[in-house]
Design a protein around this motif. Structure first.
Motif, PDB file in Angstrom:
ATOM      1  N   TYR A  88      60.744 -15.028  19.475  1.00  0.00           N
ATOM      2  CA  TYR A  88      61.923 -15.211  18.610  1.00  0.00           C
ATOM      3  C   TYR A  88      62.328 -13.872  17.993  1.00  0.00           C
ATOM      4  N   LYS A  89      61.316 -13.130  17.579  1.00  0.00           N
ATOM      5  CA  LYS A  89      61.585 -11.834  16.939  1.00  0.00           C
ATOM      6  C   LYS A  89      61.773 -10.737  17.981  1.00  0.00           C
ATOM      7  N   ARG A  90      61.581 -11.071  19.234  1.00  0.00           N
ATOM      8  CA  ARG A  90      61.654 -10.125  20.362  1.00  0.00           C
ATOM      9  C   ARG A  90      60.719  -8.921  20.142  1.00  0.00           C
ATOM     10  N   ARG A  91      59.512  -9.246  19.675  1.00  0.00           N
ATOM     11  CA  ARG A  91      58.522  -8.190  19.424  1.00  0.00           C
ATOM     12  C   ARG A  91      57.901  -7.706  20.727  1.00  0.00           C
ATOM     13  N   SER A  92      57.816  -8.611  21.683  1.00  0.00           N
ATOM     14  CA  SER A  92      57.259  -8.207  22.990  1.00  0.00           C
ATOM     15  C   SER A  92      57.990  -8.975  24.089  1.00  0.00           C
ATOM     16  N   GLU A  93      57.743  -8.582  25.303  1.00  0.00           N
ATOM     17  CA  GLU A  93      58.400  -9.207  26.469  1.00  0.00           C
ATOM     18  C   GLU A  93      57.771 -10.562  26.750  1.00  0.00           C
ATOM     19  N   PRO A  94      58.545 -11.514  27.269  1.00  0.00           N
ATOM     20  CA  PRO A  94      57.916 -12.801  27.623  1.00  0.00           C
ATOM     21  C   PRO A  94      56.933 -12.626  28.790  1.00  0.00           C
ATOM     22  N   VAL A  95      55.926 -13.483  28.807  1.00  0.00           N
ATOM     23  CA  VAL A  95      54.943 -13.423  29.892  1.00  0.00           C
ATOM     24  C   VAL A  95      55.625 -13.925  31.162  1.00  0.00           C
ATOM     25  N   LYS A  96      55.487 -13.138  32.230  1.00  0.00           N
ATOM     26  CA  LYS A  96      56.245 -13.461  33.445  1.00  0.00           C
ATOM     27  C   LYS A  96      55.664 -14.653  34.193  1.00  0.00           C
ATOM     28  N   SER A  97      54.367 -14.709  34.255  1.00  0.00           N
ATOM     29  CA  SER A  97      53.774 -15.750  35.100  1.00  0.00           C
ATOM     30  C   SER A  97      53.146 -16.863  34.263  1.00  0.00           C
ATOM     31  N   MET A  98      53.373 -18.091  34.744  1.00  0.00           N
ATOM     32  CA  MET A  98      52.791 -19.261  34.081  1.00  0.00           C
ATOM     33  C   MET A  98      51.255 -19.176  34.123  1.00  0.00           C
ATOM     34  N   LEU A  99      50.753 -18.632  35.228  1.00  0.00           N
ATOM     35  CA  LEU A  99      49.299 -18.511  35.381  1.00  0.00           C
ATOM     36  C   LEU A  99      48.727 -17.594  34.297  1.00  0.00           C
ATOM     37  N   ASP A 100      49.384 -16.453  34.094  1.00  0.00           N
ATOM     38  CA  ASP A 100      48.901 -15.514  33.079  1.00  0.00           C
ATOM     39  C   ASP A 100      48.993 -16.125  31.680  1.00  0.00           C
ATOM     40  N   PHE A 101      50.087 -16.846  31.442  1.00  0.00           N
ATOM     41  CA  PHE A 101      50.253 -17.438  30.112  1.00  0.00           C
ATOM     42  C   PHE A 101      49.192 -18.525  29.877  1.00  0.00           C
ATOM     43  N   SER A 102      48.982 -19.361  30.906  1.00  0.00           N
ATOM     44  CA  SER A 102      47.977 -20.424  30.774  1.00  0.00           C
ATOM     45  C   SER A 102      46.607 -19.816  30.517  1.00  0.00           C
ATOM     46  N   LEU A 103      46.320 -18.743  31.224  1.00  0.00           N
ATOM     47  CA  LEU A 103      45.010 -18.101  31.054  1.00  0.00           C
ATOM     48  C   LEU A 103      44.905 -17.459  29.669  1.00  0.00           C
ATOM     49  N   PHE A 104      46.008 -16.902  29.199  1.00  0.00           N
ATOM     50  CA  PHE A 104      46.025 -16.313  27.850  1.00  0.00           C
ATOM     51  C   PHE A 104      45.684 -17.376  26.792  1.00  0.00           C
ATOM     52  N   VAL A 105      46.270 -18.561  26.939  1.00  0.00           N
ATOM     53  CA  VAL A 105      46.035 -19.622  25.945  1.00  0.00           C
ATOM     54  C   VAL A 105      44.620 -20.195  26.112  1.00  0.00           C
ATOM     55  N   THR A 106      44.200 -20.349  27.369  1.00  0.00           N
ATOM     56  CA  THR A 106      43.019 -21.165  27.661  1.00  0.00           C
ATOM     57  C   THR A 106      41.749 -20.365  27.934  1.00  0.00           C
ATOM     58  N   PHE A 107      41.849 -19.051  28.067  1.00  0.00           N
ATOM     59  CA  PHE A 107      40.693 -18.228  28.462  1.00  0.00           C
ATOM     60  C   PHE A 107      39.454 -18.649  27.654  1.00  0.00           C
ATOM     61  N   PHE A 108      38.435 -19.148  28.340  1.00  0.00           N
ATOM     62  CA  PHE A 108      37.369 -19.885  27.645  1.00  0.00           C
ATOM     63  C   PHE A 108      36.594 -19.109  26.575  1.00  0.00           C
ATOM     64  N   PRO A 109      36.412 -17.784  26.675  1.00  0.00           N
ATOM     65  CA  PRO A 109      35.629 -17.155  25.603  1.00  0.00           C
ATOM     66  C   PRO A 109      36.259 -17.330  24.216  1.00  0.00           C
ATOM     67  N   HIS A 110      37.601 -17.288  24.136  1.00  0.00           N
ATOM     68  CA  HIS A 110      38.217 -17.361  22.799  1.00  0.00           C
ATOM     69  C   HIS A 110      38.796 -18.739  22.488  1.00  0.00           C
ATOM     70  N   LEU A 111      38.774 -19.667  23.445  1.00  0.00           N
ATOM     71  CA  LEU A 111      39.565 -20.899  23.332  1.00  0.00           C
ATOM     72  C   LEU A 111      39.266 -21.739  22.086  1.00  0.00           C
ATOM     73  N   VAL A 112      38.016 -22.006  21.792  1.00  0.00           N
ATOM     74  CA  VAL A 112      37.736 -22.999  20.747  1.00  0.00           C
ATOM     75  C   VAL A 112      37.418 -22.436  19.365  1.00  0.00           C
ATOM     76  N   ALA A 113      37.044 -21.171  19.283  1.00  0.00           N
ATOM     77  CA  ALA A 113      36.747 -20.653  17.938  1.00  0.00           C
ATOM     78  C   ALA A 113      37.096 -19.169  17.817  1.00  0.00           C
ATOM     79  N   GLY A 114      38.070 -18.747  18.569  1.00  0.00           N
ATOM     80  CA  GLY A 114      38.572 -17.384  18.445  1.00  0.00           C
ATOM     81  C   GLY A 114      37.662 -16.357  19.099  1.00  0.00           C
ATOM     82  N   PRO A 115      37.928 -15.066  18.899  1.00  0.00           N
ATOM     83  CA  PRO A 115      38.960 -14.478  18.060  1.00  0.00           C
ATOM     84  C   PRO A 115      40.365 -14.956  18.458  1.00  0.00           C
ATOM     85  N   ILE A 116      41.255 -15.066  17.452  1.00  0.00           N
ATOM     86  CA  ILE A 116      42.629 -15.486  17.737  1.00  0.00           C
ATOM     87  C   ILE A 116      43.343 -14.287  18.375  1.00  0.00           C
ATOM     88  N   VAL A 117      43.748 -14.456  19.616  1.00  0.00           N
ATOM     89  CA  VAL A 117      44.326 -13.304  20.320  1.00  0.00           C
ATOM     90  C   VAL A 117      45.851 -13.357  20.296  1.00  0.00           C
TER      91      VAL A 117
END
Lengths: 487, 345
Positions: free
Chosen positions: A141-170
């Motif tokens: 919304y603030k256009r601070r960074s570019e949108p993630v191009k690939s759905m795969l990369d975005f899904s992995l960003f949200v779900t990447f198991f080391p940080h998924l359930v208790a951070g660090p909040i990335v």
């Protein structure tokens, strides 16, 4: 799945092997994504749907927010994302709490309203992944960074198991670029990652679970006023337990990601050596405090609108930060106490600051400049900070205000016939661990564990690593959950 | 530090950890320890999952520690060709598990309820702690916990030092027996050789324990400590009526689905038995239980062949005694018309 379980060790070995096979980068990312879903489904498979929903909605909304030129449409899109993310969080985490308070209010007004208690199961880590996805859409919304191009990369960003359930909040810029190019760990990264994983597990299993949790639980679950020594032992034990539990998780997460060749942001930097409360928040759950600063405190106005507004913004941030930890008024009071401490600190700082100094340029009310000197006066200030932090833990750990009040009375007054419940062995355990913890924090406050490990002779590092692992094996604690999973 | 230095540290760590673990394992084996399983929520849940699987050829046991020591599962299986599912929990009342089985509409099999009066006719929260924890684990068990259980079992079956109650860091620190301040409640520690838990949850006393009268006296002292600690008189009146009725409701549900239920009072001896007989007279408790529930029961004192046991520590049978008890128990059950298989065909 928890890091401190044999299942995770088996799971991680498989992931490591797969990640180091000569496969295409896309295949490796798909492997990591599937592994992350398995990691999450190991708790409660249906909740994966929530994760998918959050991922898909925010991916498309985020992209539209960035490309859309119409102001109104952009605002609507942001509202959709906020409602989606915060609505889900509110329902699962605060549904019961809101209903309970609403019922109280209605009954106070004279109505006779007694709804059935909702039986809502809290999905593991919902507070963490909600904040992860939320910062993406706000950034778009603030256009601070570019949108993630690939759905795969975005899904992995949200779900990447080391940080998924208790951070660090990335944040997206911290992790997404790492998914865009092939990453695998060098031998040094792998060994350092394994060392951090061992250290994190040691903190959680040996120190938090095996040594401190029983005393903290016994003292905080006691229904009677306690002897002053017992009350303090319980609070100090919890102080150590919460640190070792949560910092242990973050250390494991960073280590696990490191073994795969990824870097996660640090989350704890020896917080019990903090000199003052702004310093504490720069060292404790760093990714949450910086999230709150960037996405709450600054949008509220930060310190740009005068001293009074700064104090109000600070308090709102800390109150909401408290509520983020749990759906209970005790967490709000915990946040309020921290807000109050930050107020007092700011007042003192403002009084000592030369009047000519420009104000309001760096949002320094929330995070002041670092205190690096390891002088004796600073050590005394750190101990005073530690003392006040311990007082706040009473509200964080106590199940209700009655228990919190009882604990505070036991801690600060001599209770006649206060119950004596902590064994001598437990007193030794808590005293030794807490003293060593504080001393270690003070010694390490301006450095990092890997920096120190690298300076050690290899044989000494090998011996220390062995001791950590042997104590881990010897403690034989079963795979209990991390405290922060419930948040 | 270079990558090779870190690697050297890692190799040294591997050597030290492997050597230490191997040495510790050899040491504890040389001290007479053998495999004992962690008898917590996961193992209980593993047994609970079996309850509805082959009900025609299995029998569920609930109760307290006595049935865990006194029923020799191997003997039971060889005589009856029927699989015992041990759901009893030490120091616990079986009533919450009974309610759980009654509420499970799929359960219509054989149920044997062990009655240790001081725990069975008791409503104090502490006698439900263990069973409630086990039931909670059973209800909330995650797929990850199921997988962990398989791996835990694999390791526990191979490594003797994985014995949390006796050989963990905390257990070893406890064994230092550091004196406490006056007023601190000290839960008595059972001697290390008293009980071992098999994978099927049967408990047994070790040979060391049976040879060592000092350890036996230590356990007898613990029973005396518990007796002194309980200040409340045994329940009676309305409380007892309500407890008996709740048992009846659960038992009726199981019987209505075609299940078989029987109560058993296993042997105790010496001052422990004396105390139990005085506190819980047979007519007032045992007989009323059978009368209210309209179930059959086997009280050890009614059968000379199982009435003669002298328990090593007054309350539980040794493994040798358990074999004799189980042989007679199976025979008595048969005489009472108990069907060991095919109840629900």
């Amino acid at each position: 799945m928890v890091f401190n379980s044999y299942t995770f060790i088996a799971f991680f070995i498989v992931i490591l092997v797969l990640h180091n096979l000569p496969l295409s980068w896309k295949t490796k990312k798909i492997n990591l994504l599937i592994a992350s879903y398995i990691f999450y489904a190991a708790w409660n498979p249906p909740f994966i749907l929530l994760l998918w929903l959050s991922t898909v909605v925010d991916f498309f909304v985020g992209r539209a927010l960035y490309t859309q030129q119409n102001k109104h449409k952009r605002r609507v899109l942001l509202i959709v994302s906020l409602i989606g993310n915060l609505g889900m969080l509110s329902f699962f985490k605060y549904g019961g709490f809101l209903l309970e308070n609403f019922t109280h209010l209605i009954n106070l007004l004279g109505a006779n309203f007694h709804p059935a208690k909702p039986n809502i199961i809290l999905p593991a880590g919902i507070s963490f992944y909600t904040f992860t996805t939320l910062c993406y859409t706000i950034d778009m919304y603030k256009r601070r960074s570019e949108p993630v191009k690939s759905m795969l990369d975005f899904s992995l960003f949200v779900t990447f198991f080391p940080h998924l359930v208790a951070g660090p909040i990335v944040r997206p810029p911290q992790l997404v670029p790492q998914f865009e190019t092939p990453h695998s760990a060098t031998r040094k990264q792998l060994l350092q990652g394994l060392f951090l994983l061992s250290l994190g597990l040691f903190m959680k299993v040996v120190l938090a679970d095996s040594m401190l949790s029983v005393v903290a639980n016994d003292v905080f679950n006691s229904k009677q006023a306690l002897n002053t020594l017992d009350a303090w032992m319980g609070v100090l034990a919890f102080s150590g337990q919460i640190f070792f539990d949560f910092a242990g998780y973050s250390t494991c997460a960073i280590g696990v990601a490191g073994c795969l060749g990824f870097v996660l942001p640090e989350n704890f930097v020896y917080p019990y050596a903090a000199v003052g409360f702004s310093d504490f928040w720069r060292r404790w759950h760093i990714t949450l405090s910086s999230w709150l600063r960037d996405y709450l405190y600054i949008p509220l106005g930060g310190n740009k609108h005068g001293r009074f507004k700064t104090y109000i913004n600070l308090m709102i941030t800390m109150l909401l930060g408290g509520l983020w930890h749990g759906a209970n008024w005790t967490f709000v009071v915990w946040g309020a106490l921290h807000g109050f401490y930050l107020w007092v600190e700011k007042i003192i700082r403002d009084l000592r600051k030369p009047k000519t100094a420009p104000e309001g340029t760096k949002n320094d009310a929330y995070v002041a400049g670092p205190v690096k000197d390891k002088t004796f006066p600073n050590f005394i200030l750190a101990m005073i900070t530690f003392f006040f932090i311990n007082v706040t833990w009473v509200f964080f750990r106590a199940p209700d205000f009655v228990s919190a009040r009882r604990m505070l009375i036991s801690m600060f007054s001599s209770v006649k016939d206060g119950a004596v419940i902590v064994t001598t062995l437990s007193i030794y355990k808590v005293s030794v661990i807490v003293i060593l913890m504080v001393a270690f924090h003070w010694m390490m406050r301006n450095t990092r564990v890997l920096t120190v490990a690298e300076k050690l002779p290899w044989w000494l590092l090998g011996i220390l690593w062995s001791i950590i692992l042997l104590l881990l094996i010897w403690s034989q604690e079963s795979s209990s959950s991390f405290i922060y999973f419930q948040f | 530090m270079t990558s090779s230095s870190f690697a050297k540290a890692g190799i040294l760590m591997l050597i030290l950890v492997t050597t230490s673990v191997f040495s510790w394992e050899l040491y504890v084996r040389s001290k007479g320890f053998d495999n004992s399983y962690d008898d917590g929520g996961p193992l209980w849940t593993h047994q609970r999952h079996k309850v509805c699987k082959d009900q025609n050829n299995s029998t569920v046991f609930i109760g307290s520690s006595r049935i865990k020591f006194d029923l020799d599962t191997k003997t039971w299986e060889s005589l009856t060709h029927n699989h015992p599912i041990q759901l009893a929990c030490v120091g616990s009342s079986p009533l919450s598990i009974l309610r759980n089985l009654a509420a499970d509409k799929n359960f219509k099999g054989n149920l044997i309820i062990d009655v240790t009066e001081v725990l069975f006719f008791n409503t104090a929260p502490n006698v439900f702690e263990r069973t409630e924890t086990a039931l909670k684990y059973y209800k909330d068990e995650t797929p990850a916990q199921k997988a962990s259980f398989v791996l835990d079992h694999l390791l526990e079956s191979q490594l003797v030092f994985l014995d949390k109650d006796r050989l963990s860091l905390n257990a070893q620190l406890q064994s230092l027996r550091i004196p406490n301040r006056p007023g601190v409640f000290e839960f008595p520690m059972f001697p290390p050789d008293f009980g071992r838990s098999k994978f099927n949850r049967q408990e047994y006393m070790t040979d060391n324990f049976l040879k060592d009268t000092l350890q036996q006296n230590q356990v007898k002292g613990i029973w005396a400590f518990f007796a002194k600690m309980s200040k409340e008189p045994p329940i009676s009146g309305v409380k007892l009526d309500s407890l008996l009725n709740s048992v009846k409701v659960s038992v009726d549900k199981i019987k209505a689905r075609g299940g078989q239920v029987i109560f058993v009072r296993t042997p105790s001896s010496g001052p422990f038995l004396m105390g139990e007989t005085m506190g819980y007279p047979k007519e007032k408790y045992w007989n009323r239980l059978l009368l209210t529930t309209k179930c059959d029961g086997i009280h050890f004192s009614d059968y000379p062949e199982i009435a003669h046991f002298e328990c090593p520590e007054f309350s539980h049978l040794s493994q040798q005694q358990a074999i004799v008890f189980t042989q007679n128990f199976v025979r008595i059950l048969g005489e009472k018309g108990w069907k060991f298989s095919g109840t629900n065909q």
